[in-house]
Write a protein that holds these residues in place. Structure first.
Motif, PDB file in Angstrom:
ATOM      1  N   LEU A 158      42.302  36.200  38.955  1.00  0.00           N
ATOM      2  CA  LEU A 158      41.562  36.399  37.708  1.00  0.00           C
ATOM      3  C   LEU A 158      42.487  36.305  36.500  1.00  0.00           C
ATOM      4  O   LEU A 158      42.103  35.782  35.454  1.00  0.00           O
ATOM      5  N   LEU A 159      43.711  36.776  36.657  1.00  0.00           N
ATOM      6  CA  LEU A 159      44.676  36.747  35.555  1.00  0.00           C
ATOM      7  C   LEU A 159      45.023  35.316  35.158  1.00  0.00           C
ATOM      8  O   LEU A 159      45.214  35.020  33.974  1.00  0.00           O
ATOM      9  N   THR A 160      45.079  34.422  36.131  1.00  0.00           N
ATOM     10  CA  THR A 160      45.511  33.051  35.864  1.00  0.00           C
ATOM     11  C   THR A 160      44.362  32.061  35.724  1.00  0.00           C
ATOM     12  O   THR A 160      44.592  30.905  35.386  1.00  0.00           O
ATOM     13  N   THR A 161      43.134  32.519  35.979  1.00  0.00           N
ATOM     14  CA  THR A 161      41.973  31.627  35.881  1.00  0.00           C
ATOM     15  C   THR A 161      40.904  32.321  35.058  1.00  0.00           C
ATOM     16  O   THR A 161      40.276  33.273  35.511  1.00  0.00           O
ATOM     17  N   GLU A 162      40.673  31.853  33.854  1.00  0.00           N
ATOM     18  CA  GLU A 162      39.745  32.511  32.935  1.00  0.00           C
ATOM     19  C   GLU A 162      38.311  32.468  33.454  1.00  0.00           C
ATOM     20  O   GLU A 162      37.846  31.439  33.960  1.00  0.00           O
ATOM     21  N   ASP A 163      37.603  33.599  33.338  1.00  0.00           N
ATOM     22  CA  ASP A 163      36.187  33.705  33.697  1.00  0.00           C
ATOM     23  C   ASP A 163      35.912  33.261  35.134  1.00  0.00           C
ATOM     24  O   ASP A 163      34.932  32.575  35.415  1.00  0.00           O
ATOM     25  N   ASN A 164      36.778  33.662  36.069  1.00  0.00           N
ATOM     26  CA  ASN A 164      36.602  33.317  37.474  1.00  0.00           C
ATOM     27  C   ASN A 164      35.660  34.332  38.120  1.00  0.00           C
ATOM     28  O   ASN A 164      36.077  35.415  38.537  1.00  0.00           O
ATOM     29  N   ILE A 165      34.379  33.974  38.195  1.00  0.00           N
ATOM     30  CA  ILE A 165      33.364  34.897  38.721  1.00  0.00           C
ATOM     31  C   ILE A 165      33.611  35.220  40.189  1.00  0.00           C
ATOM     32  O   ILE A 165      33.401  36.355  40.632  1.00  0.00           O
ATOM     33  N   ASP A 166      34.079  34.228  40.952  1.00  0.00           N
ATOM     34  CA  ASP A 166      34.341  34.467  42.368  1.00  0.00           C
ATOM     35  C   ASP A 166      35.419  35.528  42.555  1.00  0.00           C
ATOM     36  O   ASP A 166      35.323  36.375  43.455  1.00  0.00           O
ATOM     37  N   ALA A 167      36.449  35.497  41.714  1.00  0.00           N
ATOM     38  CA  ALA A 167      37.519  36.497  41.812  1.00  0.00           C
ATOM     39  C   ALA A 167      36.994  37.882  41.454  1.00  0.00           C
ATOM     40  O   ALA A 167      37.360  38.874  42.084  1.00  0.00           O
ATOM     41  N   VAL A 168      36.130  37.953  40.437  1.00  0.00           N
ATOM     42  CA  VAL A 168      35.531  39.237  40.064  1.00  0.00           C
ATOM     43  C   VAL A 168      34.680  39.768  41.219  1.00  0.00           C
ATOM     44  O   VAL A 168      34.741  40.955  41.554  1.00  0.00           O
ATOM     45  N   ASP A 169      33.889  38.891  41.823  1.00  0.00           N
ATOM     46  CA  ASP A 169      33.038  39.312  42.945  1.00  0.00           C
ATOM     47  C   ASP A 169      33.875  39.795  44.126  1.00  0.00           C
ATOM     48  O   ASP A 169      33.530  40.791  44.772  1.00  0.00           O
ATOM     49  N   GLU A 170      34.976  39.092  44.404  1.00  0.00           N
ATOM     50  CA  GLU A 170      35.848  39.497  45.510  1.00  0.00           C
ATOM     51  C   GLU A 170      36.480  40.856  45.228  1.00  0.00           C
ATOM     52  O   GLU A 170      36.524  41.732  46.095  1.00  0.00           O
ATOM     53  N   LEU A 171      36.941  41.031  44.009  1.00  0.00           N
ATOM     54  CA  LEU A 171      37.537  42.303  43.622  1.00  0.00           C
ATOM     55  C   LEU A 171      36.504  43.422  43.697  1.00  0.00           C
ATOM     56  O   LEU A 171      36.777  44.516  44.208  1.00  0.00           O
ATOM     57  N   SER A 172      35.313  43.142  43.220  1.00  0.00           N
ATOM     58  CA  SER A 172      34.242  44.132  43.225  1.00  0.00           C
ATOM     59  C   SER A 172      33.882  44.548  44.654  1.00  0.00           C
ATOM     60  O   SER A 172      33.719  45.740  44.949  1.00  0.00           O
ATOM     61  N   SER A 173      33.771  43.564  45.548  1.00  0.00           N
ATOM     62  CA  SER A 173      33.338  43.862  46.919  1.00  0.00           C
ATOM     63  C   SER A 173      34.364  44.689  47.681  1.00  0.00           C
ATOM     64  O   SER A 173      34.003  45.573  48.463  1.00  0.00           O
ATOM     65  N   ILE A 174      35.645  44.430  47.440  1.00  0.00           N
ATOM     66  CA  ILE A 174      36.665  45.193  48.155  1.00  0.00           C
ATOM     67  C   ILE A 174      36.766  46.615  47.621  1.00  0.00           C
ATOM     68  O   ILE A 174      37.043  47.567  48.356  1.00  0.00           O
ATOM     69  N   LEU A 175      36.490  46.791  46.330  1.00  0.00           N
ATOM     70  CA  LEU A 175      36.596  48.127  45.734  1.00  0.00           C
ATOM     71  C   LEU A 175      35.462  49.049  46.146  1.00  0.00           C
ATOM     72  O   LEU A 175      35.581  50.278  46.012  1.00  0.00           O
ATOM     73  N   ILE A 176      34.351  48.493  46.636  1.00  0.00           N
ATOM     74  CA  ILE A 176      33.240  49.330  47.107  1.00  0.00           C
ATOM     75  C   ILE A 176      33.732  50.330  48.154  1.00  0.00           C
ATOM     76  O   ILE A 176      33.253  51.465  48.230  1.00  0.00           O
ATOM     77  N   HIS A 177      34.708  49.914  48.959  1.00  0.00           N
ATOM     78  CA  HIS A 177      35.180  50.735  50.071  1.00  0.00           C
ATOM     79  C   HIS A 177      36.437  51.526  49.725  1.00  0.00           C
ATOM     80  O   HIS A 177      37.036  52.142  50.604  1.00  0.00           O
ATOM     81  N   SER A 178      36.823  51.505  48.457  1.00  0.00           N
ATOM     82  CA  SER A 178      38.073  52.158  48.070  1.00  0.00           C
ATOM     83  C   SER A 178      37.906  53.668  47.902  1.00  0.00           C
ATOM     84  O   SER A 178      36.804  54.179  47.666  1.00  0.00           O
ATOM     85  N   ARG A 179      39.016  54.365  48.020  1.00  0.00           N
ATOM     86  CA  ARG A 179      39.008  55.812  47.803  1.00  0.00           C
ATOM     87  C   ARG A 179      38.642  56.129  46.354  1.00  0.00           C
ATOM     88  O   ARG A 179      37.959  57.124  46.081  1.00  0.00           O
ATOM     89  N   ALA A 180      39.074  55.268  45.432  1.00  0.00           N
ATOM     90  CA  ALA A 180      38.761  55.476  44.010  1.00  0.00           C
ATOM     91  C   ALA A 180      37.255  55.482  43.780  1.00  0.00           C
ATOM     92  O   ALA A 180      36.737  56.296  43.008  1.00  0.00           O
ATOM     93  N   PHE A 181      36.538  54.569  44.449  1.00  0.00           N
ATOM     94  CA  PHE A 181      35.087  54.492  44.267  1.00  0.00           C
ATOM     95  C   PHE A 181      34.409  55.703  44.906  1.00  0.00           C
ATOM     96  O   PHE A 181      33.437  56.245  44.367  1.00  0.00           O
ATOM     97  N   LYS A 182      34.903  56.142  46.045  1.00  0.00           N
ATOM     98  CA  LYS A 182      34.316  57.319  46.682  1.00  0.00           C
ATOM     99  C   LYS A 182      34.474  58.560  45.798  1.00  0.00           C
ATOM    100  O   LYS A 182      33.559  59.377  45.679  1.00  0.00           O
ATOM    101  N   LEU A 183      35.647  58.692  45.171  1.00  0.00           N
ATOM    102  CA  LEU A 183      35.862  59.816  44.261  1.00  0.00           C
ATOM    103  C   LEU A 183      34.958  59.698  43.035  1.00  0.00           C
ATOM    104  O   LEU A 183      34.437  60.701  42.531  1.00  0.00           O
TER     105      LEU A 183
END
Length: 232
Positions: free
Chosen positions: A36-61
């Motif tokens: 995402l840092l190197t590719t502007e407005d990369n929706i696929d990267a945002v979706d990938e980041l979003s999907s992995i964070l669903i299972h993160s400890r940060a999201f559970k908290l």
């Protein structure tokens, strides 16, 4: 001169399988982050980041923290799903209503309503589904546009309201990108982040709202009831 403590935070002691899963999540998230840092407005990267964070400890908290508010906790427990709406029908509402302004904004921008493809099998998955489904409504109610720095302002609003992990990652990404690639944008970016954060702290919980059951309500009334000074 005071030195800066750069010692890393000590990780939690976990069993090997849990640690392996967390390492995988971390590496996957970092891959999406730098894409995402190197590719502007990369929706696929945002979706990938979003999907992995669903299972993160940060999201559970974050989910646990959200449910200290009774209205938010009720919505999450209920697993509220909005009825399907048609943009043409929403355009029949009064011109100052949430429904009309939402539909007209989407049609003018060429966007469609969001239908997240998320399997809702946990509180965090439901929260992710619901905020994605209502993302364009949050834009409209807060007054942040859907482009550039304004998008990061809305992410700061999210972060203040319910500690959304994706929001903190996108803000960090934007700050790094501006610092390295567009330093002239940094002052405006910081001001917008501060504005979104402050608005989010002052406003009532937007996540608790069943917007779709009151499309006819004027946008100005929504803002008044939720204590929002819109970023128009």
């Amino acid at each position: 001169m005071q030195t800066i403590n750069t010692h890393p935070v000590q990780p939690l002691k976990l069993d090997s399988e849990v640690q392996r899963q967390m390492n995988f999540q971390f590496l996957t998230a970092m891959k999406a982050f730098f894409t995402l840092l190197t590719t502007e407005d990369n929706i696929d990267a945002v979706d990938e980041l979003s999907s992995i964070l669903i299972h993160s400890r940060a999201f559970k908290l974050a989910a646990e923290s959200m449910q200290t508010d009774p209205e938010v906790a009720h919505l999450i427990k209920e697993r509220y799903y909005a009825p399907v709406h048609d943009l043409e029908q929403l355009l029949q509402y009064p011109a100052d209503s949430l429904g009309y302004l939402y539909a007209s904004t989407l049609k003018e921008s060429g966007f469609e309503r969001i239908d997240p493809e998320i399997i809702v099998n946990s509180d965090t998955a439901y929260i992710e589904h619901r905020w994605q489904q209502t993302h364009d409504i949050w834009h409209l109610v807060t007054g942040f546009s859907a482009s550039g720095i304004d998008e990061i302002g809305l992410q700061a609003f999210y972060l203040a309201q319910f500690r959304l992990p994706l929001a903190s990652m996108l803000i960090a990404n934007a700050l790094m990108s501006a610092t390295l690639l567009a330093p002239e944008d940094l002052p405006q970016l910081l001001q917008t982040i501060e504005r979104g954060w402050t608005m989010g702290l002052q406003a009532k919980p937007l996540f608790a709202q069943k917007w779709e059951e009151a499309w006819e309500k004027p946008l100005s009334q929504w803002r008044y009831e939720l204590n929002i000074q819109a970023f128009d």
